[in-house]
Motif scaffolding. Structure first.
Motif, mmCIF file in Angstrom:
data_model
loop_
_atom_site.group_PDB
_atom_site.id
_atom_site.type_symbol
_atom_site.label_atom_id
_atom_site.label_comp_id
_atom_site.label_asym_id
_atom_site.label_seq_id
_atom_site.Cartn_x
_atom_site.Cartn_y
_atom_site.Cartn_z
ATOM 1 N N ALA B 244 9.637 -6.255 -2.906
ATOM 2 C CA ALA B 244 9.909 -7.258 -1.879
ATOM 3 C C ALA B 244 11.146 -8.080 -2.235
ATOM 4 C CB ALA B 244 8.691 -8.167 -1.701
ATOM 5 N N LYS B 249 13.197 -10.167 0.781
ATOM 6 C CA LYS B 249 12.196 -10.863 1.601
ATOM 7 C C LYS B 249 12.161 -12.350 1.266
ATOM 8 C CE LYS B 249 9.458 -7.463 3.624
ATOM 9 N NZ LYS B 249 9.799 -6.182 3.048
ATOM 10 N N SER B 250 11.715 -13.136 2.233
ATOM 11 C CA SER B 250 11.658 -14.589 2.020
ATOM 12 C C SER B 250 10.497 -14.936 1.095
ATOM 13 C CB SER B 250 11.456 -15.290 3.354
ATOM 14 O OG SER B 250 10.151 -15.038 3.821
ATOM 15 N N ASP B 251 10.542 -16.152 0.564
ATOM 16 C CA ASP B 251 9.491 -16.595 -0.350
ATOM 17 C C ASP B 251 8.115 -16.531 0.305
ATOM 18 O OD1 ASP B 251 11.415 -16.962 -2.169
ATOM 19 O OD2 ASP B 251 11.379 -19.162 -2.143
ATOM 20 N N GLU B 252 8.055 -16.908 1.600
ATOM 21 C CA GLU B 252 6.764 -16.893 2.297
ATOM 22 C C GLU B 252 6.250 -15.458 2.407
ATOM 23 O OE1 GLU B 252 9.512 -18.503 3.807
ATOM 24 O OE2 GLU B 252 8.909 -20.332 2.753
ATOM 25 N N GLU B 253 7.158 -14.575 2.786
ATOM 26 C CA GLU B 253 6.748 -13.173 2.912
ATOM 27 C C GLU B 253 6.247 -12.634 1.568
ATOM 28 O OE1 GLU B 253 9.481 -10.903 6.146
ATOM 29 O OE2 GLU B 253 10.575 -12.010 4.613
ATOM 30 N N ILE B 254 6.977 -12.978 0.530
ATOM 31 C CA ILE B 254 6.602 -12.488 -0.794
ATOM 32 C C ILE B 254 5.231 -13.026 -1.186
ATOM 33 C CG2 ILE B 254 7.161 -12.635 -3.258
ATOM 34 C CD1 ILE B 254 10.088 -12.371 -2.520
ATOM 35 N N GLU B 255 5.007 -14.299 -0.891
ATOM 36 C CA GLU B 255 3.722 -14.897 -1.225
ATOM 37 C C GLU B 255 2.580 -14.158 -0.531
ATOM 38 O OE1 GLU B 255 2.282 -19.409 -0.873
ATOM 39 O OE2 GLU B 255 4.271 -19.094 -1.753
ATOM 40 N N GLU B 256 2.853 -13.801 0.712
ATOM 41 C CA GLU B 256 1.887 -13.029 1.493
ATOM 42 C C GLU B 256 1.607 -11.682 0.827
ATOM 43 O OE1 GLU B 256 -0.154 -12.579 5.351
ATOM 44 O OE2 GLU B 256 0.777 -14.306 4.383
ATOM 45 N N ILE B 257 2.691 -11.037 0.379
ATOM 46 C CA ILE B 257 2.579 -9.683 -0.179
ATOM 47 C C ILE B 257 1.822 -9.683 -1.504
ATOM 48 C CG2 ILE B 257 3.945 -7.828 -1.245
ATOM 49 C CD1 ILE B 257 6.058 -8.442 0.996
#
Lengths: 243, 627
Positions: B244, B249-257
């Motif tokens: 990611a 990917k953005s920090d939020e996306e990464i957190e989700e992943i």
């Protein structure tokens, strides 16, 4: 990554095999049958998938009970044909020495055959192709020919390809006789093989011409250094800041 | 029995004193009038209670031996872990522990966890961490006995079990350095156990019994070690996280992943370190392709995505380089070693030795600084290895010195005494010299050595061929054969032609960077590690020889490539140096006219804003060497 793409991921590899090669399922001993079947498919169809075969040897390494010497010999024969890639040694690296296996029905052929296969490999690696064929045709190797390579479709042709790779990198022209000794062919069989390579045999001189390729064309060059912008970053930024 | 008991009791008064000193509340569930108790013939103590009591007494005696400063350290360390105070933990871990080890435990074990348990309120989690340190100290400073080996395995299992199988992520913070050491030590102990296990000849009866037991077959099994590493990687979603990041990917996306585990630094770092641990485990087990395959998302030569200890980079480069060496991708191996040697200094002698091997197998142009050190240390060996077959022993010595201690995945048959005996003394009458009982059975290092040696031997004709061909632009093959056959030993033309083909094959190889071409694919200019991941096993053909030739029937034609003089590195280095000097001078205050003593101040050039030189001139060189 042109040189390695077929090695990393041969077109013959199915999704099922790909998942075994690349996922953690490769450690599951119950998958060994799938991989062994795939090996025999390679043996019958002149295909080759080094990483899948290494996955079999990995399972044997961790689960000595699964060990099947016939499979190992077939894997090694396949790996021979990959020279100049180091596949043969990569396979050997995974073959832990095992205490003699008493559970096999028949005596394990590997201890006798492994040194012979290694000799064959070393001859290929040293580009001593005529010597390879002499050893391969010898009585000592009869057991390999009759029990294994006879089943391995296109084995001898694949070895000829190993020789062809070295020859076409090294020669622009080569005598048909010499070439014949490298690929263990003569007469009309050699002619047909040369034609298949799209090389040209001059019938009057018996000399084979090999078309130009990146390796058999040489020129003297002076390598100049190449300076990239980022290397000069500090110098330039300083000159901008300097008044 | 009775005798021993008396001796223990004799120590009792001191023991009490010491405990009072530290002011730690320890429950002592012993009757006060113990002497009478033992004298009372009517009292029946069952065997178990007696043993427990004796153990307790022994522990108290051991407790009494602990210096106060160590007790205070443990209490403090425990508190720091309870508070998740990273800074305090780091101080305790990196300086406190080391200092006290030097002072009190340079030659002995730290107190056992059971002994110090009262100091930490019997905090089981802390005790697991304490044992991690305890055993690491035993392995590094002392000689672990068979019990240590099994117990350290059990403790590792408990630690990883706690991390992986608690309800959700555990609330624990540990510094990156310690987390790396946990993974690294786990693999080291696995390796150490495997080597210990592979030498059945020198075992005591106790050791044999332990190794033959069911637990002995399970302890440190390859599957269990891989299981821990893969579980940490999967739990933390370390690979998904790296992917990611590479995709931007953005920090939020990464957190989700990465999920609830992967967002915690503890798990994220353990996951990342486990990938590098896997690289090492696969190398030790001789699986060089799989080793590089697991590193696909980590990559090589990129900055770690967080501040990782230097040891992480060294381990990565060393093991990845070994993989490339065994894959006969020598320029890739050399580049990986050089990359890390550029910024760790003299600590990695084995990597310099490996570079010397690379240089012999495939001489390519490398960073001058690194290459100078290689020549300084191994110049003599390089010379010897260049002398054909007689160089083999030097080559083998150097490889054995520099390679990892490879291990076998499986144990000798300790559970089957007959099989073990026949392994030690093969029934077939072999010559007595061929199998001395001290030889290490199943030594995989020999297997890898043989592969490397046969490659080395196949290349032995190349240096003399090369120096001969350099003198000509064209040469008849027969004449060449005559030159090479100076001794009359009978080199025939066919043999020379096979050498020529070997030389041709040695002059090209598959590699990740085309080091001769202008399209040198810039590994080093990574945009903060955001490059799309690429396979470490992939590569393209490249030419690595400055001498090229082709054979037209019997005539050899030769072409030599020369490297033009290089100015850029020198120019850039000196320009940057000049710029720094100029900045320094400009930033210095003008010397006051009257007071000469102030002059001294202008000597140490102050740092100036706008002169970006955090990395020094090395960066410029890093680019030049690949060009």
């Amino acid at each position: 990554m042109a040189a390695t793409s077929a090695w990393l991921s041969p077109p013959s590899r199915t999704e099922l095999i790909e998942n075994l090669v690349s996922g953690v399922d490769r450690y599951n001993p119950s998958n060994v049958g799938i991989l062994e079947d795939y090996l025999y498919h390679q043996i019958r169809s002149e295909e080759y998938d080094c990483l899948a075969n290494l996955a079999i040897l990995k399972l044997y390494q961790f689960n000595p009970d699964l060990f099947n010497p016939d499979v190992v010999i077939n894997i090694l024969l396949k790996a021979l044909t990959a020279e100049p890639f180091p596949d043969f040694n990569l396979c050997i690296s995974l073959l832990d020495d095992r205490p003699t296996n008493a559970t096999l029905d028949e005596p394990d052929p590997l201890p006798t055959l492994l040194p012979l296969l290694t000799n064959l490999y070393n001859l290929l690696h040293q580009c001593r192709f005529s010597a390879f064929w002499t050893l391969y045709r010898s009585d000592e190797l009869e057991v390999v020919r009759e029990n294994y390579t006879v089943e391995c479709a296109g084995f001898e042709d694949a070895i000829r390809e190993v020789a062809a790779r070295s020859v076409k990198a090294t020669f622009t022209r080569i005598s048909g006789e010499r070439l014949g000794s490298y690929v263990d062919l003569s007469g009309s069989k050699l002619e047909a093989w040369v034609a298949k390579q799209r090389w040209a045999l001059d019938p009057s001189t018996g000399v084979v011409s090999i078309p130009p390729n990146p390796d058999n064309q040489i020129e003297s060059v002076v390598i100049q250094e190449h300076i990239k912008l980022p290397q000069l970053g500090k110098v330039i930024s300083h000159s901008v800041q300097a008044k | 029995m009775a005798h021993q008991r008396v001796a223990l009791w004799a120590a009792e008064p001191d023991l009490d004193d010491d405990i009072n000193d530290v002011d730690v509340d320890i429950p002592i569930p012993l009757p006060s009038s113990t002497n009478e108790l033992y004298d009372d013939p009517n009292l029946q103590l069952d065997e178990g209670a007696l043993q427990a009591m004796q153990q307790h007494i022994a522990q108290q005696a051991a407790f009494a031996q602990i210096p106060d400063v160590v007790k205070r350290f443990i209490v403090h360390f425990h508190q720091a872990v309870l508070d998740n105070n990273l800074q305090e933990i780091t101080v305790a871990y990196e300086s406190g522990w080391t200092r006290l080890t030097e002072k009190y435990y340079a030659k002995t074990e730290w107190p056992e966890a059971e002994t110090i348990a009262p100091l930490v309120n019997d905090d089981q989690i802390f005790l697991i961490l304490y044992r991690e340190l305890y055993y690491r100290h035993v392995y590094s400073r002392l000689q672990p006995n068979v019990d240590d080996r099994f117990h350290s395995y059990e403790n590792s299992c408990e630690l990883f079990n706690y991390l992986l199988n608690s309800d959700g992520p555990v609330q624990l913070s540990l510094p990156a350095h310690w987390l790396w050491d946990i993974i690294d030590e786990f693999i080291y102990q696995f390796q150490s156990f495997s080597l210990f296990r592979s030498r059945p000849a020198s075992k005591t009866d106790d050791e044999l019994a332990m190794l033959a037991s069911e637990g002995g077959a399970q302890a440190w099994s390859s599957y269990s070690v891989l299981n821990v590493l893969y579980s940490l990687i999967q739990k933390s979603r370390a690979n998904e996280w790296l992917k990611a990041r590479a995709e931007g990917k953005s920090d939020e996306e990464i957190e989700e992943i990465v999920g609830e585990y992967g967002t915690k630094p503890l798990y994220r770092m353990l996951g990342y370190f486990s990938i590098i641990g896997l690289l090492r485990v696969h190398v030790l087990l001789g699986d060089f392709t799989l080793a590089l395959k697991v590193m696909e998302n980590v990559g090589l030569g990129q900055k770690a995505p967080f501040t990782a200890p230097t040891a992480v980079h060294v381990s990565t480069a060393y093991h990845a380089g070994i993989c490339y060496l065994m894959l006969r991708r020598i320029p890739d191996a050399a580049r990986v070693f050089t990359g890390v040697l550029n910024w760790i200094n003299k600590t990695a002698d084995r990597m310099y030795a490996l570079l010397a091997l690379c240089h012999v197998l495939a001489p390519t142009r490398l960073d001058d600084n690194v290459m100078n050190i290689v020549r300084e240390r191994y110049g003599e060996q390089i010379g010897r290895m260049g002398r054909g077959e007689e160089g083999l022993s030097t080559f083998e010595e150097l490889f054995l010195y520099a390679c990892p201690k490879f291990i076998s995945a499986n144990s000798p048959p300790y559970d089957d005494p007959a099989a073990l005996a026949s392994m030690l003394n093969p029934p077939t009458p072999t010559s007595p010299t061929s199998q001395s009982p001290n030889t290490i059975l199943n030594d995989p290092t020999q297997r890898h050595l043989r592969a490397m040696s046969s490659h080395f031997l196949s290349l032995t004709p190349v240096p003399s061929l090369k120096s001969l061909l350099k003198l000509y632009t064209s040469l008849d093959a027969q004449k060449l054969t005559g030159f090479l056959d100076t001794s009359g030993a009978g080199a025939d033309e066919e043999e020379v032609l096979s050498w020529m083909m070997v030389m041709k094959n040695a002059g090209r190889c598959v590699g990740r960077v085309n080091i001769t071409g202008p399209a040198a694919n810039g590994e080093k200019d990574n945009e903060g590690g955001l490059r799309p991941s690429e396979s470490l096993l992939g590569g393209d053909w490249m030419s690595i020889s400055d001498l090229n030739f082709v054979i037209d029937q019997n005539m050899v034609h030769i072409a030599e490539s020369t490297v033009g003089r290089r100015y850029a590195g020198w120019f850039i280095r000196n320009s940057e140096h000049t710029a720094r000097v100029l900045d320094g001078i400009k930033a210095s205050p003008l010397p006051p006219r009257t007071a000469p003593p102030v002059q001294k101040k202008s000597v140490d050039v102050p740092k100036v804003e706008g002169a970006p030189r955090t990395a020094g001139p090395k960066v410029a060189w890093g680019g030049v060497k690949v060009a």
